[in-house]
Design a protein around this motif. Structure first.
Motif, PDB file in Angstrom:
ATOM      1  N   GLU A   1      32.322  50.244  53.945  1.00 14.84           N
ATOM      2  CA  GLU A   1      31.836  48.943  53.295  1.00 14.84           C
ATOM      3  C   GLU A   1      30.782  47.970  53.736  1.00 14.84           C
ATOM      4  O   GLU A   1      30.210  47.249  53.091  1.00 14.84           O
ATOM      5  CB  GLU A   1      33.262  48.219  53.038  1.00 14.84           C
ATOM      6  CG  GLU A   1      34.384  48.858  52.423  1.00 14.84           C
ATOM      7  CD  GLU A   1      35.726  47.890  52.213  1.00 14.84           C
ATOM      8  OE1 GLU A   1      35.400  46.640  52.898  1.00 14.84           O
ATOM      9  OE2 GLU A   1      36.565  48.335  51.622  1.00 14.84           O
ATOM     10  N   SER A   2      30.474  48.264  54.925  1.00 14.27           N
ATOM     11  CA  SER A   2      29.263  47.663  55.518  1.00 14.27           C
ATOM     12  C   SER A   2      28.104  48.383  55.318  1.00 14.27           C
ATOM     13  O   SER A   2      26.799  47.574  55.746  1.00 14.27           O
ATOM     14  CB  SER A   2      29.576  47.283  57.143  1.00 14.27           C
ATOM     15  OG  SER A   2      29.676  48.414  57.669  1.00 14.27           O
ATOM     16  N   GLY A   3      27.946  49.237  54.773  1.00  5.77           N
ATOM     17  CA  GLY A   3      26.797  50.075  54.725  1.00  5.77           C
ATOM     18  C   GLY A   3      26.164  49.875  53.415  1.00  5.77           C
ATOM     19  O   GLY A   3      26.806  49.404  52.271  1.00  5.77           O
ATOM     20  N   THR A   4      24.886  50.069  53.261  1.00  6.69           N
ATOM     21  CA  THR A   4      24.062  49.732  52.029  1.00  6.69           C
ATOM     22  C   THR A   4      23.394  50.965  51.572  1.00  6.69           C
ATOM     23  O   THR A   4      22.813  51.810  52.397  1.00  6.69           O
ATOM     24  CB  THR A   4      23.210  48.618  52.072  1.00  6.69           C
ATOM     25  OG1 THR A   4      23.827  47.534  52.427  1.00  6.69           O
ATOM     26  CG2 THR A   4      22.375  48.354  50.861  1.00  6.69           C
ATOM     27  N   LEU A   5      23.561  51.431  50.237  1.00  5.81           N
ATOM     28  CA  LEU A   5      23.039  52.642  49.629  1.00  5.81           C
ATOM     29  C   LEU A   5      21.861  52.306  48.876  1.00  5.81           C
ATOM     30  O   LEU A   5      22.103  51.367  47.911  1.00  5.81           O
ATOM     31  CB  LEU A   5      24.122  53.489  48.844  1.00  5.81           C
ATOM     32  CG  LEU A   5      23.408  54.817  48.131  1.00  5.81           C
ATOM     33  CD1 LEU A   5      22.805  55.752  48.697  1.00  5.81           C
ATOM     34  CD2 LEU A   5      24.743  55.333  47.181  1.00  5.81           C
ATOM     35  N   VAL A   6      20.689  53.026  48.726  1.00  7.82           N
ATOM     36  CA  VAL A   6      19.507  52.672  48.074  1.00  7.82           C
ATOM     37  C   VAL A   6      19.050  54.079  47.412  1.00  7.82           C
ATOM     38  O   VAL A   6      18.980  55.087  48.217  1.00  7.82           O
ATOM     39  CB  VAL A   6      18.512  51.793  48.869  1.00  7.82           C
ATOM     40  CG1 VAL A   6      17.179  51.451  48.117  1.00  7.82           C
ATOM     41  CG2 VAL A   6      18.985  50.830  49.687  1.00  7.82           C
ATOM     42  N   VAL A   7      18.574  54.069  46.268  1.00  8.71           N
ATOM     43  CA  VAL A   7      18.053  54.992  45.607  1.00  8.71           C
ATOM     44  C   VAL A   7      16.901  54.407  44.903  1.00  8.71           C
ATOM     45  O   VAL A   7      16.873  53.275  44.122  1.00  8.71           O
ATOM     46  CB  VAL A   7      19.137  55.776  44.800  1.00  8.71           C
ATOM     47  CG1 VAL A   7      20.080  56.327  45.573  1.00  8.71           C
ATOM     48  CG2 VAL A   7      19.737  55.001  43.504  1.00  8.71           C
ATOM     49  N   PRO A   8      15.678  55.447  44.437  1.00  9.03           N
ATOM     50  CA  PRO A   8      14.837  55.177  43.587  1.00  9.03           C
ATOM     51  C   PRO A   8      15.326  55.378  42.129  1.00  9.03           C
ATOM     52  O   PRO A   8      16.009  56.169  41.662  1.00  9.03           O
ATOM     53  CB  PRO A   8      13.718  56.166  44.116  1.00  9.03           C
ATOM     54  CG  PRO A   8      14.533  57.551  44.426  1.00  9.03           C
ATOM     55  CD  PRO A   8      15.637  56.833  45.281  1.00  9.03           C
ATOM     56  N   THR A   9      14.774  54.507  41.435  1.00  9.40           N
ATOM     57  CA  THR A   9      15.338  54.300  39.921  1.00  9.40           C
ATOM     58  C   THR A   9      14.026  54.063  39.034  1.00  9.40           C
ATOM     59  O   THR A   9      13.929  53.365  38.382  1.00  9.40           O
ATOM     60  CB  THR A   9      16.358  53.373  39.603  1.00  9.40           C
ATOM     61  OG1 THR A   9      15.974  51.819  40.090  1.00  9.40           O
ATOM     62  CG2 THR A   9      17.674  53.584  40.299  1.00  9.40           C
ATOM     63  N   HIS A  10      13.160  55.033  39.269  1.00  6.43           N
ATOM     64  CA  HIS A  10      11.801  54.821  38.901  1.00  6.43           C
ATOM     65  C   HIS A  10      11.800  55.181  37.218  1.00  6.43           C
ATOM     66  O   HIS A  10      12.732  55.976  36.811  1.00  6.43           O
ATOM     67  CB  HIS A  10      10.853  55.735  39.262  1.00  6.43           C
ATOM     68  CG  HIS A  10      10.695  55.402  40.780  1.00  6.43           C
ATOM     69  ND1 HIS A  10      10.086  56.298  41.645  1.00  6.43           N
ATOM     70  CD2 HIS A  10      10.979  54.443  41.647  1.00  6.43           C
ATOM     71  CE1 HIS A  10       9.905  55.849  42.851  1.00  6.43           C
ATOM     72  NE2 HIS A  10      10.731  54.607  42.919  1.00  6.43           N
ATOM     73  N   SER A  11      10.900  54.457  36.584  1.00  9.01           N
ATOM     74  CA  SER A  11      10.682  54.790  35.068  1.00  9.01           C
ATOM     75  C   SER A  11       9.321  54.754  34.562  1.00  9.01           C
ATOM     76  O   SER A  11       8.820  54.035  34.144  1.00  9.01           O
ATOM     77  CB  SER A  11      11.411  53.552  34.341  1.00  9.01           C
ATOM     78  OG  SER A  11      11.206  52.335  34.915  1.00  9.01           O
ATOM     79  N   GLY A  12       8.521  55.850  35.044  1.00  7.22           N
ATOM     80  CA  GLY A  12       7.262  56.086  35.017  1.00  7.22           C
ATOM     81  C   GLY A  12       6.572  56.254  33.603  1.00  7.22           C
ATOM     82  O   GLY A  12       5.396  56.257  33.255  1.00  7.22           O
ATOM     83  N   ASP A  13       7.616  56.554  32.578  1.00  9.54           N
ATOM     84  CA  ASP A  13       7.151  56.762  31.262  1.00  9.54           C
ATOM     85  C   ASP A  13       6.660  55.215  30.433  1.00  9.54           C
ATOM     86  O   ASP A  13       6.087  55.208  29.629  1.00  9.54           O
ATOM     87  CB  ASP A  13       8.166  57.076  30.194  1.00  9.54           C
ATOM     88  CG  ASP A  13       9.449  56.453  30.316  1.00  9.54           C
ATOM     89  OD1 ASP A  13       9.861  55.805  31.461  1.00  9.54           O
ATOM     90  OD2 ASP A  13      10.258  56.720  29.568  1.00  9.54           O
ATOM     91  N   ASN A  14       7.089  54.118  31.288  1.00  8.10           N
ATOM     92  CA  ASN A  14       6.446  52.669  31.019  1.00  8.10           C
ATOM     93  C   ASN A  14       4.940  52.646  31.690  1.00  8.10           C
ATOM     94  O   ASN A  14       5.123  51.800  32.541  1.00  8.10           O
ATOM     95  CB  ASN A  14       7.534  51.610  31.422  1.00  8.10           C
ATOM     96  CG  ASN A  14       7.260  50.329  30.822  1.00  8.10           C
ATOM     97  OD1 ASN A  14       6.085  50.235  30.212  1.00  8.10           O
ATOM     98  ND2 ASN A  14       7.920  49.388  31.019  1.00  8.10           N
ATOM     99  N   SER A  15       4.099  53.294  31.094  1.00  6.39           N
ATOM    100  CA  SER A  15       2.847  53.311  31.470  1.00  6.39           C
ATOM    101  C   SER A  15       1.727  53.321  30.462  1.00  6.39           C
ATOM    102  O   SER A  15       2.166  53.723  29.325  1.00  6.39           O
ATOM    103  CB  SER A  15       2.783  54.315  32.483  1.00  6.39           C
ATOM    104  OG  SER A  15       3.090  55.705  32.087  1.00  6.39           O
ATOM    105  N   ASP A  16       0.546  53.184  30.827  1.00 11.03           N
ATOM    106  CA  ASP A  16      -0.524  53.642  29.870  1.00 11.03           C
ATOM    107  C   ASP A  16      -0.552  55.023  29.331  1.00 11.03           C
ATOM    108  O   ASP A  16      -0.660  56.031  30.079  1.00 11.03           O
ATOM    109  CB  ASP A  16      -1.881  53.098  30.287  1.00 11.03           C
ATOM    110  CG  ASP A  16      -3.005  53.061  29.520  1.00 11.03           C
ATOM    111  OD1 ASP A  16      -2.784  53.720  28.318  1.00 11.03           O
ATOM    112  OD2 ASP A  16      -3.776  52.364  29.760  1.00 11.03           O
TER     113      ASP A  16
END
Length: 269
Positions: free
Chosen positions: A60-75
Motif C-alpha cells: 500500500e505504501s508503494g507507487t506503480l507507474v506505467v507509460p500511457t503514451h498515445s502517439g497517434d495524436n500527432s502530425d
C-alpha cells in the motif's frame, strides 16, 4: 479454424508476486514498469492479475507507474506506420480528438498500461503523446505538471521519478522500451523540433504546435546492453518472461555519457 493450444508457463497472482519479490521488488518503493503481457506465459486472469501482483509486491505504501503514451495524436505528415495520403492531412489536424487524460486510450505500450490507466484511483499526466499513469501515495506528485513542450524531459514524470529514486522494471520488455534513456537526451546536445497535437484549452479544442527536444530510441538496445554490462542490473524471470530491474537515476546518468560518445546529435534551436 482450429486455434493453437495455450502455452505456458501458467501464471497466477501468487506465482507472479513470488517471482517479483525474488527479483528484489521492495515494499514501499516507486516503480516504473515497461511490460509485455504475452512474454509472461498464460496468465490466469490476464492483465488485471499482473497489475494486482505488482501492487501486492509494492504494498500500500508503494507507487506503480506505467507509460500511457498515445502517439497517434500527432502530425500526420510524419506518420510512417502506416502513412496516410497527404490529401488527408489537413482534415486529420482539424478533426483529431483532443487528448483527455480520462478517456484517451494508449497506443503501442501494451495491455498492462491500458489496464493501469483504467484502474480505480489511477491518475495520469496530461501530455497528449507521452503521458504516464500512476497508482499509489506518490502518484499525483509524479504525474503533475507534465509540460506540453517537454515530452520526456525535466518537466515530465521521468524527472519526478528520478528525484524520487524510482527503479525501472523491464517486464518481458527490452531496453528499446526504456523511456528513462529519453530523459538523458534532454541533457546532451540534441536537435529541437516542432511537435503538434490536439489539446483541449479553456477556449475549446486546439491544434497546438510547440518546440521540443527531438527524441529517438535509435540504438537504445546497444545502450542498454552496455549499461547492464557495466552497472548493477538485476536479471530474473517472471513467469516465462525475462525481466530486468535497475535504478532509474543510474540509467539516466549512464545514458548521458553513452549518448554523447556513441550517438552524438547536432544541437539546433
Amino acid at each position: 479454424m482450429p486455434t493453437k493450444p495455450s502455452t505456458g508457463p501458467m501464471c497466477t497472482r501468487d506465482s507472479l508476486v513470488t517471482d517479483l519479490r525474488a527479483m528484489g521488488l521492495r515494499t514501499g518503493e516507486t516503480l516504473l514498469v515497461h511490460s509485455s503481457l504475452s512474454s509472461l506465459g498464460w496468465v490466469c486472469g490476464g492483465s488485471g492479475v499482473v497489475v494486482m501482483a505488482l501492487l501486492d509486491a509494492l504494498g500500500e505504501s508503494g507507487t506503480l507507474v506505467v507509460p500511457t503514451h498515445s502517439g497517434d495524436n500527432s502530425d500526420p505528415a510524419y506518420w510512417g506506420n502506416p502513412p496516410v495520403p497527404e490529401a488527408w492531412w489537413a482534415e486529420i489536424r482539424a478533426s483529431m480528438p483532443a487528448f483527455d487524460a480520462r478517456t484517451t486510450p494508449t497506443l503501442g505500450v501494451g495491455v498492462i498500461p491500458e489496464t493501469v490507466r483504467n484502474w480505480p484511483g489511477a491518475v495520469r499526466s496530461c501530455h497528449p503523446q507521452t503521458s504516464f499513469a500512476a497508482l499509489g501515495p506518490r502518484a499525483a506528485a509524479i504525474v503533475d505538471g507534465h509540460a506540453l513542450d517537454c515530452r520526456l524531459g525535466e518537466h515530465s514524470p521521468l524527472a519526478r521519478l528520478e528525484e524520487g529514486r524510482a527503479r525501472v522494471l523491464l517486464l518481458g520488455a527490452g531496453f528499446e522500451s526504456c523511456t528513462a534513456f529519453h530523459l538523458a537526451e534532454y541533457r546532451v546536445p540534441s536537435p529541437r523540433t516542432d511537435n503538434s497535437f490536439a489539446v483541449m484549452t479553456p477556449q475549446g479544442r486546439k491544434w497546438e504546435t510547440v518546440r521540443d527536444t527531438s527524441i529517438s530510441s535509435d540504438r537504445f538496445d546497444e545502450l542498454g546492453a552496455a549499461f547492464e554490462n557495466e552497472r548493477p542490473v538485476v536479471r530474473g524471470t517472471v513467469g516465462g518472461g525475462q525481466a530486468r530491474l535497475f535504478d532509474l537515476a543510474d540509467a539516466v546518468a549512464y545514458a548521458e555519457g553513452w549518448l554523447s560518445e556513441y550517438r552524438p546529435r547536432t544541437s539546433t534551436t
